[in-house]
Design an enzyme around this catalytic site. Structure first.
Site, mmCIF file in Angstrom:
data_model
loop_
_atom_site.group_PDB
_atom_site.id
_atom_site.type_symbol
_atom_site.label_atom_id
_atom_site.label_comp_id
_atom_site.label_asym_id
_atom_site.label_seq_id
_atom_site.Cartn_x
_atom_site.Cartn_y
_atom_site.Cartn_z
ATOM 1 N N ASP A 26 0.806 -1.254 -0.049
ATOM 2 C CA ASP A 26 0.024 0.021 0.000
ATOM 3 C C ASP A 26 0.823 1.319 0.141
ATOM 4 O O ASP A 26 0.472 2.335 0.735
ATOM 5 C CB ASP A 26 -0.986 -0.003 1.128
ATOM 6 C CG ASP A 26 -1.680 -1.067 1.093
ATOM 7 O OD1 ASP A 26 -2.349 -1.503 0.204
ATOM 8 O OD2 ASP A 26 -2.189 -1.830 2.124
ATOM 9 N N GLY A 53 -4.624 -4.548 -3.852
ATOM 10 C CA GLY A 53 -5.522 -3.384 -4.122
ATOM 11 C C GLY A 53 -4.773 -2.007 -4.505
ATOM 12 O O GLY A 53 -4.014 -1.670 -3.629
#
Ligand code: GDP
Ligand code: IMO
Ligand code: MG
Length: 476
Positions: free
Chosen positions: A13, A40
């Protein structure tokens, strides 16, 4: 033309998706090489916002070709869902999205096992994304995994039977769900037990019939997936190497981060693939001799999701502030991310393992309001000062951060595009990072959107973008 690896320098991230999207104009294709839909990657530009899990972030640029390498584990249902979402956003992928026919398939069996292990709790809980990543890589390493080219193989039922049997055995040992095939809702082992005891022979016939019907359903589902995947499946190693031979350049999009690497990370609190730069070669079939460099993505502070040691973690209001201000909530699971100061023991280790040529420093704006910004530069353990990451998780758990405190700049850096406009204290912070890493910070990100990124006209960045930095700036 340069082929370059983008790699996260912390626990994921870091903003890899944003940096990949930004740099696309300097490349012809983007390649994912490991992981699955545990990733993600957020991409924002103007008023648009996308979160990509499996498909490379380059897909949002209509002129880019995108590749999903053999090192990935691909859940067909998640992949097809992502394709549908992209279509709904008006993103056309036909003829430019290629999936390796050697990539492994992540099936609902794998996710059921992952969930059951995490639910069983105890000391073995990793805090995974519960997507089935670990079990899918286990099937691969155990050599009974299914690859994308096997989804409609003649022996599909046999292969699924092996996968199902192994999953069922583990689920039973965990006292968890026994039905985990495609489309079948998982039910608990106890709720499947009939109220009235059957004779052993009858029970075994019932179990066999249920196994057969489950495998038939799963095989049907796999064949339906194969139909939809077929237009994308390729020998990607042939394609990628032909591209390189033809003078086209590739950007390799790492998922997760260096400290989540199965070999080099904070084991066992890691993911199950090689997220460090080496994974880009094994995970695509592009040889190391064709790689020209690596760009490390480093967040100006540190975050981690899930369990595991985190020496510079903040358990106080400053950690909460970083979480709120940095919007540190998981892209995949929505879990709040643990937050702490920048840790240069971690960053130096990442520089070493990935051979980072230059750094993209992200989320500098999140530090704007602090009057003081500590950085962890070493660990104190049993009266000794460590500058290198110890392998033993128990040492890391006990390690105290040795902090060097920097003066905050206390003014907004959001959207600054010129180096000369950076506050002097922010410049000092960046200079220190460069000294610690022995690599120049040539990109500074001060907001989530593509256009909120400062790029330095530096020879290393010029080289890694094959002289196309002008196009990157134009399309920023
Ligand atoms: P990735 O997994 O490495 O691609 O990173 P994620 O997308 O999971 O997490 C990064 C988050 O920070 C996303 O919500 C981005 O939109 C956001 N982001 C990226 N760069 C910046 C930045 O410089 N400043 C701020 N405030 N947010 C950023
Ligand atoms: P991106 O690409 C942050 C973490 C999980 C857990 C550990 C193992 O967005 O940076 P897994 O499901 O992979 O078996 O979980 O790894 N993890 C991530 N943390 N960003 C990610 O991806 C992650 N992918 C996995 O939280 O601690
Ligand atoms: Mg992420």
């Amino acid at each position: 033309m340069a082929n370059v690896i983008i790699v996260g320098m912390q626990w994921g991230d870091e903003g890899k998706g944003k940096i990949v999207d930004l740099l696309c104009p300097a490349f012809d294709g983007v390649v994912r090489y490991q992981g699955g839909h545990n990733a993600g990657h957020t991409v924002k530009f103007r008023d648009r916002h996308f979160a990509l899990r499996l498909i490379p972030s380059g897909i949002l640029r209509p002129e880019m070709a995108c590749f999903m390498g053999n090192g990935m584990v691909i859940a067909p249902d998640a992949f097809l869902e992502e394709l549908d979402q992209l279509a709904a956003f008006g993103v056309e992928v036909q003829g430019r999205l290629f999936v390796s026919n050697r990539a492994h398939v992540l099936l609902p069996f794998h996710a059921a096992v992952d969930r059951a292990r995490e639910a069983a709790g105890g000391g073995n809980r990793i805090g995974t994304t519960a997507r089935g990543i670990g079990p899918a890589y286990e099937s691969k390493a155990s050599r009974y995994g299914l690859r994308t080219c096997d989804l409609d193989a003649p022996d599909l039922e046999e292969r699924l039977a092996i996968l199902r049997r192994r999953a069922t055995m583990e689920l039973a040992s965990l006292g968890a769900a026994t039905r985990a095939t495609a489309g079948a809702p998982a039910t608990s082992a106890t709720s499947e037990t009939p109220a009235t005891a059957e004779a052993p022979a009858e029970a075994s016939a019932t179990a066999e019939a249920s196994e057969t019907s489950e495998i038939t359903a799963c095989a049907e589902q796999c064949r339906a997936w194969a139909e939809r995947l077929r237009p994308h499946l390729r020998d990607t190693e042939q394609l990628l190497n032909a591209w390189i031979a033809g003078g086209r350049s590739l950007l390799f999009e790492g998922a997760q981060g260096t400290l989540l690497d199965i070999d080099h990370g904070t084991y066992p609190y890691v993911t199950s693939s090689n997220s460090t730069a080496g994974g880009a070669c094994t995970g695509t079939g592009v040889p190391p001799t064709r790689i020209d460099g690596a760009i490390g993505v480093l967040k100006a502070y540190t975050t981690r999701v899930g369990g595991g040691p985190f020496p510079s973690e903040l358990g106080d209001a400053r950690g909460d502030f970083l979480r709120q201000r940095g919007n540190e909530f998981g892209t995949v699971t929505g879990r709040p991310r643990r937050c702490g100061w920048l840790d240069t023991v971690v960053a130096r280790y990442a520089q070493l393992l990935n051979g980072i040529d230059t750094v993209a420093l992200t989320k500098l704006d999140v530090l704007d309001d602090f009057d003081e910004i500590p950085v962890c530069v070493a660990y104190r353990l049993d009266g000794r000062e460590l500058r290198e990451l110890p392998p033993d998780r128990r040492c890391l758990e006990r390690a105290e951060p040795v902090l060097r405190v920097f003066k905050g700049w206390q003014r907004s850096t959001a959207g600054i595009l010129e180096e000369s406009e950076l506050p002097a204290a922010a410049r000092t912070y960046i200079d220190f990072i460069e000294q610690e890493l022995g690599a120049a910070v040539t990109l500074v990100s001060t907001g989530p959107r593509r256009e909120e990124t400062l790029l330095r006209d530096h020879p290393t960045l010029q080289r890694l973008t094959s002289g196309r930095l002008g196009q990157v700036l134009e399309q920023r």
